[in-house]
Design a protein around this motif. Sequence first.
Motif, PDB file in Angstrom:
ATOM      1  N   THR A 165      38.901  -8.938  -9.560  1.00  0.00           N
ATOM      2  CA  THR A 165      39.154  -7.501  -9.691  1.00  0.00           C
ATOM      3  C   THR A 165      40.015  -7.306 -10.935  1.00  0.00           C
ATOM      4  O   THR A 165      40.528  -8.265 -11.492  1.00  0.00           O
ATOM      5  N   GLU A 166      40.166  -6.038 -11.334  1.00  0.00           N
ATOM      6  CA  GLU A 166      40.976  -5.755 -12.516  1.00  0.00           C
ATOM      7  C   GLU A 166      42.180  -4.877 -12.177  1.00  0.00           C
ATOM      8  O   GLU A 166      42.786  -4.266 -13.060  1.00  0.00           O
ATOM      9  N   THR A 167      42.507  -4.808 -10.889  1.00  0.00           N
ATOM     10  CA  THR A 167      43.587  -3.927 -10.435  1.00  0.00           C
ATOM     11  C   THR A 167      44.885  -4.178 -11.201  1.00  0.00           C
ATOM     12  O   THR A 167      45.314  -5.312 -11.361  1.00  0.00           O
TER      13      THR A 167
ATOM     14  N   TRP B   2      45.126   7.082 -10.390  1.00  0.00           N
ATOM     15  CA  TRP B   2      43.671   7.084 -10.624  1.00  0.00           C
ATOM     16  C   TRP B   2      43.307   8.137 -11.668  1.00  0.00           C
ATOM     17  O   TRP B   2      42.522   7.882 -12.579  1.00  0.00           O
ATOM     18  N   ASP B   3      43.872   9.321 -11.518  1.00  0.00           N
ATOM     19  CA  ASP B   3      43.545  10.401 -12.452  1.00  0.00           C
ATOM     20  C   ASP B   3      44.005  10.054 -13.868  1.00  0.00           C
ATOM     21  O   ASP B   3      43.459  10.570 -14.840  1.00  0.00           O
TER      22      ASP B   3
ATOM     23  N   CYS C 185      48.727   7.342  -5.654  1.00  0.00           N
ATOM     24  CA  CYS C 185      47.416   6.789  -6.024  1.00  0.00           C
ATOM     25  C   CYS C 185      46.606   7.827  -6.790  1.00  0.00           C
ATOM     26  O   CYS C 185      46.000   7.523  -7.819  1.00  0.00           O
ATOM     27  N   LYS C 186      46.581   9.048  -6.272  1.00  0.00           N
ATOM     28  CA  LYS C 186      45.835  10.110  -6.948  1.00  0.00           C
ATOM     29  C   LYS C 186      46.295  10.251  -8.398  1.00  0.00           C
ATOM     30  O   LYS C 186      45.477  10.293  -9.325  1.00  0.00           O
TER      31      LYS C 186
ATOM     32  N   ASP D 192      43.630   7.107 -15.028  1.00  0.00           N
ATOM     33  CA  ASP D 192      42.784   5.966 -15.359  1.00  0.00           C
ATOM     34  C   ASP D 192      43.523   4.621 -15.268  1.00  0.00           C
ATOM     35  O   ASP D 192      43.230   3.682 -16.011  1.00  0.00           O
TER      36      ASP D 192
ATOM     37  N   MET E  72      49.444   8.161  -1.046  1.00  0.00           N
ATOM     38  CA  MET E  72      48.202   8.804  -1.473  1.00  0.00           C
ATOM     39  C   MET E  72      48.411   9.669  -2.701  1.00  0.00           C
ATOM     40  O   MET E  72      47.595   9.671  -3.625  1.00  0.00           O
ATOM     41  N   LYS E  73      49.531  10.408  -2.725  1.00  0.00           N
ATOM     42  CA  LYS E  73      49.807  11.249  -3.894  1.00  0.00           C
ATOM     43  C   LYS E  73      49.993  10.398  -5.143  1.00  0.00           C
ATOM     44  O   LYS E  73      49.525  10.742  -6.229  1.00  0.00           O
TER      45      LYS E  73
ATOM     46  N   LYS F 267      44.122   1.378 -12.942  1.00  0.00           N
ATOM     47  CA  LYS F 267      43.421   0.720 -11.836  1.00  0.00           C
ATOM     48  C   LYS F 267      44.409   0.424 -10.714  1.00  0.00           C
ATOM     49  O   LYS F 267      45.292  -0.410 -10.858  1.00  0.00           O
ATOM     50  N   THR F 268      44.235   1.119  -9.604  1.00  0.00           N
ATOM     51  CA  THR F 268      45.259   1.160  -8.563  1.00  0.00           C
ATOM     52  C   THR F 268      44.686   0.882  -7.179  1.00  0.00           C
ATOM     53  O   THR F 268      43.610   1.359  -6.840  1.00  0.00           O
ATOM     54  N   GLU F 269      45.430   0.129  -6.387  1.00  0.00           N
ATOM     55  CA  GLU F 269      45.080  -0.069  -4.983  1.00  0.00           C
ATOM     56  C   GLU F 269      46.282   0.225  -4.107  1.00  0.00           C
ATOM     57  O   GLU F 269      47.423   0.243  -4.574  1.00  0.00           O
ATOM     58  N   GLN F 270      46.003   0.415  -2.812  1.00  0.00           N
ATOM     59  CA  GLN F 270      47.066   0.505  -1.818  1.00  0.00           C
ATOM     60  C   GLN F 270      46.525  -0.093  -0.526  1.00  0.00           C
ATOM     61  O   GLN F 270      45.336  -0.387  -0.420  1.00  0.00           O
TER      62      GLN F 270
ATOM     63  N   GLU G  67      51.261   9.471   3.136  1.00  0.00           N
ATOM     64  CA  GLU G  67      50.928  10.643   2.317  1.00  0.00           C
ATOM     65  C   GLU G  67      51.536  10.533   0.921  1.00  0.00           C
ATOM     66  O   GLU G  67      50.909  10.919  -0.066  1.00  0.00           O
TER      67      GLU G  67
END
Lengths: 498, 498
Positions: free
Chosen positions: A382-384, A407-408, A403-404, A410, A400-401, A412-415, A397
């Motif tokens: 992976t390239e996370t 991601w927005d 991560c959003k 650009d 999630m905010k 590369k993010t995981e949780q 929550e």
Amino acid sequence: MQVTEEVEKLLQLKAQIADDVQPHKFVLKCPKGTRDYNPQQMAIREGVFNTIIKCFKRHGAETIDTPVFELKETLTGKYGEDSKLIYDLKDQGGELLSLRYDLTVPFARYLAMNKIANIKRYHIAKVYRRDNPAMTKGRFREFYQCDFDIAGQYDSMIPDAECVKIVAEILTSLDLGEYKIKVNHRKLLDGMFAACGVPDDKFRTICSTVDKLDKTFWEDVRAEMVDEKGLNPEAADRIGHYVKFQGGMESVELLLKDETIQKQKSAVEGLEDLKLLLVYCELYGIADKVMFDLSLARGLDYYTGVIYEAVLQGYTNKPSAKEEESVSVGSVAGGGRYDGLVGMFDPRGKMVPCVGVSIGIERVFSILEQRVLASNAKIRTTETEVFVVSAQKNLLEERMKLCKELWDADIKTEQSYKRNPKPLDQFQYCENNGIPLAVIIGQSEIQEGVVKLRVVATRKECVVPRNTMVEEIKKELAQLSRDTTGINNPQTAGGKCC
Amino acid sequence: MQVTEEVEKLLQLKAQIADDVQPHKFVLKCPKGTRDYNPQQMAIREGVFNTIIKCFKRHGAETIDTPVFELKETLTGKYGEDSKLIYDLKDQGGELLSLRYDLTVPFARYLAMNKIANIKRYHIAKVYRRDNPAMTKGRFREFYQCDFDIAGQYDSMIPDAECVKIVAEILTSLDLGEYKIKVNHRKLLDGMFAACGVPDDKFRTICSTVDKLDKTFWEDVRAEMVDEKGLNPEAADRIGHYVKFQGGMESVELLLKDETIQKQKSAVEGLEDLKLLLVYCELYGIADKVMFDLSLARGLDYYTGVIYEAVLQGYTNKPSAKEEESVSVGSVAGGGRYDGLVGMFDPRGKMVPCVGVSIGIERVFSILEQRVLASNAKIRTTETEVFVVSAQKNLLEERMKLCKELWDADIKTEQSYKRNPKPLDQFQYCENNGIPLAVIIGQSEIQEGVVKLRVVATRKECVVPRNTMVEEIKKELAQLSRDTTGINNPQTAGGKCC
């Protein structure tokens, strides 16, 4: 590869045992001669494809794609004795279809259908052959071909030599050790057969038999010619004399002086072509990789001129005592000139001369896979870049905010996909997967409007304001990337702030 | 697309005419429902794939590959009424095989076979369906799916919401205009069917009929339920009442208060899941793209939880008066949760919960292709940087030496395949193919140990020493690349020396 096979066997055994308690019996496997690619294998495969595509593009090729199956009649009469290996689809009403056997015949059909007289294209795709698989040797029923072809009415041997140059560039880039590119010519073979007294209508079938010389010994090849194909023994022995010719320009010159060969116009034309090809290979700086070999025949019917095949030194097709120990892969590329194929598809028989080469990638994979296994190297699949960690419970929550936002931007993010993951599990995941950076939040960070950044390899941490987080992370990632690609010392790697 | 079809028709007509004079009759075409990709189409396709892969990697996915065919029994019992669309291979001895119908069932087989309980993977590959093709609408028998799936035992709706986020990111990046992602839940559908009085054993078949609501009108759907599937008319009318429910959180809340629905445990579970999903979509910033729609059913048997489908606004599946004029593509992505599928392959029935999404790329291609055609934009299909031009006759060997040097320096280089090409033809080739730089040699350049560089767009020329040629070309290319990507004014573009 062997691991995959072992696992497959064990799974099948287990499935059989389970049948005693389960009502439904089924076999959990890939079809014979095929394989899955796991993420590690895909990473190796993509590396190989990138090397090959880079070379094809360096030579100015564009790319096309064709369907995985063709009308059955499109493939009919193109492959000689190998036609029995074609996969047919079941007649379910409508057209009769077959899976493509190579990429060359679909390419010729494409040219004729679209009235294309000039193109330089590459095509990387899977082809299908109902052959006897030998998966540890990289011989599959479903396998990739990487084809490069030049179509057009051009001057002698100029495109042909470029194909040889491409094979040399690719095999050198892939770093597979020493290799040789054997070259021969169908016109020379035909002339030689005529000189040896082979009847015209036996040229193609005797050619198929000669083609087996790379996998088996002369005695067996001779026996097949005489016993199975009805060639008279004297003709077979004369062939046996000529197939020993191999070497550089001096071998070609020697044959040109052979009085029997000289009488065959076709043979002389082939030898003149080969001379020119060797001169061009010298100019392209690959003369030491190229070797004339009159025993090279290639199985397929459609070749009309130069033919070639690349073999890795130190790997062999022939049986040997050490076979079990070594990965024996033999030929990894082949091709040649086929000036008549497009005309077979054109309603008016209009010819488009073509020459091309096909890289057989599965054999290369086998070698690279074994090399990776032997080196114990860990391949990232992976390239996370960032993992968002919650330090306490009930922060899904907030994660999630974050991560959003990442991601927005650009990044590369995981949780974790758990509502309340343990901090230790989250850090462990980062380490197992080579994720360089963790963004950590807890109640205190939220209250202060900050996040904590941690460099996973060094465990160094720093605190950055939430509203400049994206910017700081990008700086940190750039720094880490410089550290690892430049100094290559992740233990001392430190970003701008950490 | 239409051009290709027209060309195909003309070619077939021509082939028929040619039959009058030619003995052999054959059809020159791709199999029904399939297509070739020419270099321009491939350039569009690669752009789309890059956008999608970038998104999948941004979410930390690795990739796998599986064979194009599976054992027939692997596909049996997974697709409900759609099973009739599976392509079978001919029984040629050995295993009975079928072409894959989607990437989800092979993925589940892969997980069970390798005992994998957690993975986040993407898979981009062709799948096969013997459906009625409508090629101008992007409906093919061979088509790409771009799948992203998350397997593992996780907390409710967290992976599910990420799949919806991914669809939104991709559709936004592809710039296809407005879109909606419809969501629904199989448990809610089942509960609703029960509430309406549909017998248990008719759930799946009625579900398949409801699925047609996106392509046809309620009256026809109702008729199929009652006349073909034997549902009583009152039950059908009750379904007709519920399938009108659509909207945001307020519609979900409204249904939760419906007394008939409240009695169905399964329906309430589905609605609670949907509430959570909508909350997470809000956190992911995509609430405006997501719409609950109780008429969304999805045809496939294996879904067990959330289901979704993305539709482009302004494109519709339903027949309309303007159909001929517009590209009507409808749904471009779909997916859902399938918690039981892996268990169907595991000998002990061990379950691995999964959720995923599939992007249907052919419909996107149709739109982008038409857009490129309409804009008259010229797409480069090669990346060639330098063309080696000979100014006089008999310089082939010099050109070959130059090409060797440039290729070995990793500069993308082409030359004419003719021995003595005309200078004008060579420059014309550069202009036609967008090659930025020409290296020109003639007798005088050879004698002086120099080459001439020409910027093709401006025709500005300069002379550089042969032994610094590679270096100068790299500088020039870097400068040209800055000019075109930065100021974007090729007419005034000038390198270091030209």
